[in-house]
Design an enzyme around this catalytic site. Structure first.
Site, PDB file in Angstrom:
ATOM      1  N   GLU A 251       0.892  -1.099  -0.007  1.00 44.11           N
ATOM      2  CA  GLU A 251      -0.081   0.014   0.018  1.00 44.11           C
ATOM      3  C   GLU A 251       0.938   1.023   0.115  1.00 44.11           C
ATOM      4  O   GLU A 251       1.778   1.414   1.041  1.00 44.11           O
ATOM      5  CB  GLU A 251      -0.713   0.170   1.252  1.00 44.11           C
ATOM      6  N   CYS A 285      -2.056   9.043   2.383  1.00 45.72           N
ATOM      7  CA  CYS A 285      -1.903   8.411   0.826  1.00 45.72           C
ATOM      8  C   CYS A 285      -3.051   8.649   0.177  1.00 45.72           C
ATOM      9  O   CYS A 285      -3.144   8.864  -0.915  1.00 45.72           O
ATOM     10  CB  CYS A 285      -1.683   6.869   1.278  1.00 45.72           C
ATOM     11  N   GLU A 384       3.580  13.104  -4.866  1.00 45.84           N
ATOM     12  CA  GLU A 384       2.833  12.934  -3.482  1.00 45.84           C
ATOM     13  C   GLU A 384       3.610  13.968  -2.579  1.00 45.84           C
ATOM     14  O   GLU A 384       4.754  13.848  -2.425  1.00 45.84           O
ATOM     15  CB  GLU A 384       2.964  11.711  -2.985  1.00 45.84           C
TER      16      GLU A 384
HETATM   17  P1  NAD Z   1       8.311   4.659   4.683  1.00 44.28           P
HETATM   18  O1  NAD Z   1       8.271   3.897   3.442  1.00 44.28           O
HETATM   19  O2  NAD Z   1       9.566   5.570   4.847  1.00 44.28           O
HETATM   20  O3  NAD Z   1       8.580   3.765   5.847  1.00 44.28           O
HETATM   21  C1  NAD Z   1       7.447   2.891   6.203  1.00 44.28           C
HETATM   22  C2  NAD Z   1       8.103   1.759   6.913  1.00 44.28           C
HETATM   23  O4  NAD Z   1       8.936   0.759   6.293  1.00 44.28           O
HETATM   24  C3  NAD Z   1       8.458   1.965   8.174  1.00 44.28           C
HETATM   25  O5  NAD Z   1       8.107   1.319   9.374  1.00 44.28           O
HETATM   26  C4  NAD Z   1       9.885   2.079   8.049  1.00 44.28           C
HETATM   27  O6  NAD Z   1      10.763   2.011   9.100  1.00 44.28           O
HETATM   28  C5  NAD Z   1      10.202   0.964   7.156  1.00 44.28           C
HETATM   29  N1  NAD Z   1      11.345   0.721   6.236  1.00 44.28           N
HETATM   30  C6  NAD Z   1      12.233   1.597   5.971  1.00 44.28           C
HETATM   31  N2  NAD Z   1      13.096   1.304   5.341  1.00 44.28           N
HETATM   32  C7  NAD Z   1      13.103  -0.159   4.975  1.00 44.28           C
HETATM   33  C8  NAD Z   1      13.575  -0.922   4.183  1.00 44.28           C
HETATM   34  N3  NAD Z   1      14.652  -0.992   3.717  1.00 44.28           N
HETATM   35  N4  NAD Z   1      13.142  -2.296   4.378  1.00 44.28           N
HETATM   36  C9  NAD Z   1      11.994  -2.534   5.146  1.00 44.28           C
HETATM   37  N5  NAD Z   1      11.359  -1.505   5.731  1.00 44.28           N
HETATM   38  C10 NAD Z   1      11.678  -0.231   5.789  1.00 44.28           C
HETATM   39  O7  NAD Z   1       7.188   5.612   4.910  1.00 44.28           O
HETATM   40  P2  NAD Z   1       6.669   6.477   5.784  1.00 44.28           P
HETATM   41  O8  NAD Z   1       7.235   7.715   5.578  1.00 44.28           O
HETATM   42  O9  NAD Z   1       6.840   5.988   7.523  1.00 44.28           O
HETATM   43  O10 NAD Z   1       5.076   6.918   5.505  1.00 44.28           O
HETATM   44  C11 NAD Z   1       4.771   7.801   4.467  1.00 44.28           C
HETATM   45  C12 NAD Z   1       4.274   7.005   3.026  1.00 44.28           C
HETATM   46  O11 NAD Z   1       3.402   5.907   3.345  1.00 44.28           O
HETATM   47  C13 NAD Z   1       3.754   7.770   2.150  1.00 44.28           C
HETATM   48  O12 NAD Z   1       4.339   7.578   1.002  1.00 44.28           O
HETATM   49  C14 NAD Z   1       2.263   7.333   2.088  1.00 44.28           C
HETATM   50  O13 NAD Z   1       1.653   7.643   0.843  1.00 44.28           O
HETATM   51  C15 NAD Z   1       2.450   5.875   2.312  1.00 44.28           C
HETATM   52  N6  NAD Z   1       1.346   5.446   3.150  1.00 44.28           N
HETATM   53  C16 NAD Z   1       0.480   4.738   2.078  1.00 44.28           C
HETATM   54  C17 NAD Z   1      -0.790   4.213   2.593  1.00 44.28           C
HETATM   55  C18 NAD Z   1      -1.801   3.385   1.752  1.00 44.28           C
HETATM   56  O14 NAD Z   1      -2.462   2.767   2.199  1.00 44.28           O
HETATM   57  N7  NAD Z   1      -1.565   3.283   0.200  1.00 44.28           N
HETATM   58  C19 NAD Z   1      -1.261   4.308   3.731  1.00 44.28           C
HETATM   59  C20 NAD Z   1      -0.243   5.303   4.412  1.00 44.28           C
HETATM   60  C21 NAD Z   1       0.869   5.531   4.134  1.00 44.28           C
END
Ligand code: NAD
Length: 480
Positions: A251, A285, A384
């Site tokens: 997602e 998102c 975004e």
């Molecule tokens: P992010 O991708 O930076 O982090 C998400 C998660 O992934 C965190 O727990 C982080 O620690 C982990 N992570 C980071 N690097 C990783 C790696 N190399 N391997 C595995 N895990 C790793 O996102 P964020 O900044 O926490 O959240 C914002 C983003 O989330 C936005 O782009 C938003 O659109 C998206 N989002 C999407 C939805 C949806 O349902 N489509 C819902 C909420 C947020």
């Protein structure tokens, strides 16, 4: 000195981690707590525990799993106020928004409790075959040990959307919350432990993406990763998962549109534009950050939108009349201000906002911001932003509006405002988005799917699709 919380729960016990991470309140920049977080060792132990527990849990009845999910829903409901408080202080969102989050979590666990209960009767369905020489039955079985990785914008909610169906299906889980907002998930984990989850069925490892997320994605014993977060990290997770052919549900981001058709109720359109752009300080998102307005209405709409946006009370999440809270941290605050600056440089017209509110010298606050005349090739229009920034453009015809909305790498959601049901339904059908709301705020039900087209998602959460994401299909065929 702030409290130190254990951020690792493995095999039914809370453990010290390998490092300390500070958790802050984004509205005041004060340190809320320190969390003792895990690394590769904790990851290995968590997957060990989940693997060992799988045989027992996967063979439990749907009825037993439903009972656990109901006890979790009950525990969340009993601690509603405390969880709201944690959510607002760690995330910066107004308390009323945190209440919506907690209620969503309760509804999700209750929904998947009912789904789990129905599984026993639905198991071993006979398959109609074109011969009597063979018989076949269909089994839906839990796919194994699953990893759930979630972001910071809707802590607990994104977790519940994965955790409830995973447990309902009979999977054993390792959850990694965002390192920025672990507090609500830590409390949720305590509730799950008190609800009597068997040791090893639910494990939690707080920590960074690199220390915890990456090794979880690489562990060959993990059958499936369900990830919510940014596209950049989604790509990395998918690459890691590819090495051992793990299933992935993603997602990711969005750049969604709100379409204000020529016959729209203007007050409703303005309210929905503000809700779609400024709820959770725009860190959604599903933000409808592109607003497309029919030519004939555009001038009036913009005047009303400007007045409404400027009147939004931006304040501490716990203030009585707060409408919009803080952004999550300094990095996000600077990122959004950078987008606004580049938006101005791209030639878009800043109608209102764009700065820190003058009465809020601390915390990561940005005024509700509206741009008009946004160039189609600008980052403002295409990327975004994940902050309280709306981009408005006018359209002449319905087909132009649909083309503008669909012209995106993403396709998560859309909203349509129209007094004519036929128009609204026709436009909804033409939009490339996983959810379309008509004259409605962004209501989400556990019964309807969550996820989108194109680069917004792989797979769907919620509803029966959310459960299927954690199941394998097995047919047993017997000769007679
Ligand atoms: P992010 O991708 O930076 O982090 C998400 C998660 O992934 C965190 O727990 C982080 O620690 C982990 N992570 C980071 N690097 C990783 C790696 N190399 N391997 C595995 N895990 C790793 O996102 P964020 O900044 O926490 O959240 C914002 C983003 O989330 C936005 O782009 C938003 O659109 C998206 N989002 C999407 C939805 C949806 O349902 N489509 C819902 C909420 C947020």
């Amino acid at each position: 000195m702030s409290t130190v919380l254990k951020g690792v729960y493995i095999d039914g016990t809370w453990r010290e981690g390998q490092a300390l991470l500070e958790v802050i309140n984004p509205a005041s920049e004060a340190v809320l707590a320190q969390v003792s977080v895990g690394d590769g060792l904790a990851v290995k132990q968590a997957v060990d525990a989940a693997s060992a527990a799988f045989s027992g849990w996967s063979n439990s009845t749907g009825r037993d799993r439903a009972a656990l999910l109901r006890r979790i829903a009950q525990g969340v409901s009993e601690q509603r106020e405390q969880l709201m408080h944690l959510q607002s202080s760690n995330n910066g969102k107004p308390l009323f928004e945190a209440g919506i989050d907690v209620d969503d979590v309760i509804a999700t666990f209750e929904y998947y409790a009912a789904v789990a209960e129905a599984l026993d009767a639905g198991q071993d369905q006979p398959v109609v075959l074109p011969t009597e020489d063979f018989s076949a039955r269909l089994r839906r079985e839990p796919c194994g040990v699953v990893v759930l990785i979630v972001p910071w914008n809707f802590p607990m909610v994104t977790t519940a959307w994965k955790l409830a169906p995973a447990l309902a299906a009979g999977c054993c889980v390792v959850l990694k919350p965002s390192e920025v907002t672990p507090l609500a998930e830590l409390q949720l984990a305590r509730i799950i432990a008190e609800a009597g989850v068997p040791a090893g069925v639910f494990n939690l490892v707080c920590g960074t993406g690199l220390d915890v997320g990456a090794p979880l994605a690489a562990d060959r014993r993990v059958a499936k990763i369900s990830f919510t977060g940014s596209n950049a990290v989604g790509v990395q997770v998918m690459q890691r998962a590819a090495e051992t052919i793990k299933g992935v549900s993603l997602e990711l981001g969005g750049k969604s549109s709100l379409l204000v058709m020529a016959d729209a109720d203007l007050d409703l359109a303005v309210e929905l534009a503000c809700g779609g752009g400024f709820f959770n300080a725009g860190q959604m998102c599903s933000a409808t950050s592109r607003v497309l307005v029919a030519d004939g209405l555009a001038d009036k709409f913009l005047r009303r939108l400007q007045v409404r946006a400027q009147g939004i009370r931006v304040a501490d999440p716990f203030a009585d009349d707060v409408e919009m809270g803080a952004l999550i941290n300094r990095a996000q605050y600077e990122r959004v201000l950078g987008h606004i600056q580049r938006g101005i440089e791209s030639g878009a017209r800043l109608l209102c906002g764009g700065e820190r509110p003058v009465d809020l010298p601390n915390g990561f606050f940005i005024q509700p911001t509206v741009f008009t005349e946004v160039p189609l090739d600008s980052a403002l229009w295409n990327e975004e932003i994940f902050g309280p920034v709306l981009c408005v453009r006018r359209f002449a015809t319905e087909s132009e509006a649909i083309a503008l909305a669909n012209d995106s790498d993403f396709g998560l959601v859309a909203s349509v405002v129209s007094a004519n049901t036929e128009t609204a339904e026709r436009v909804a059908n033409a939009l490339q988005a996983g959810t379309v709301w008509i004259n409605a705020p962004q209501v989400i039900f556990p019964q309807t799917a969550w996820g989108g087209y194109k680069q917004s998602s792989i797979g769907r959460e919620l509803g029966p699709w959310g459960l299927a994401a954690f199941q394998e299909i097995k047919h047993v065929i017997r000769a007679h």
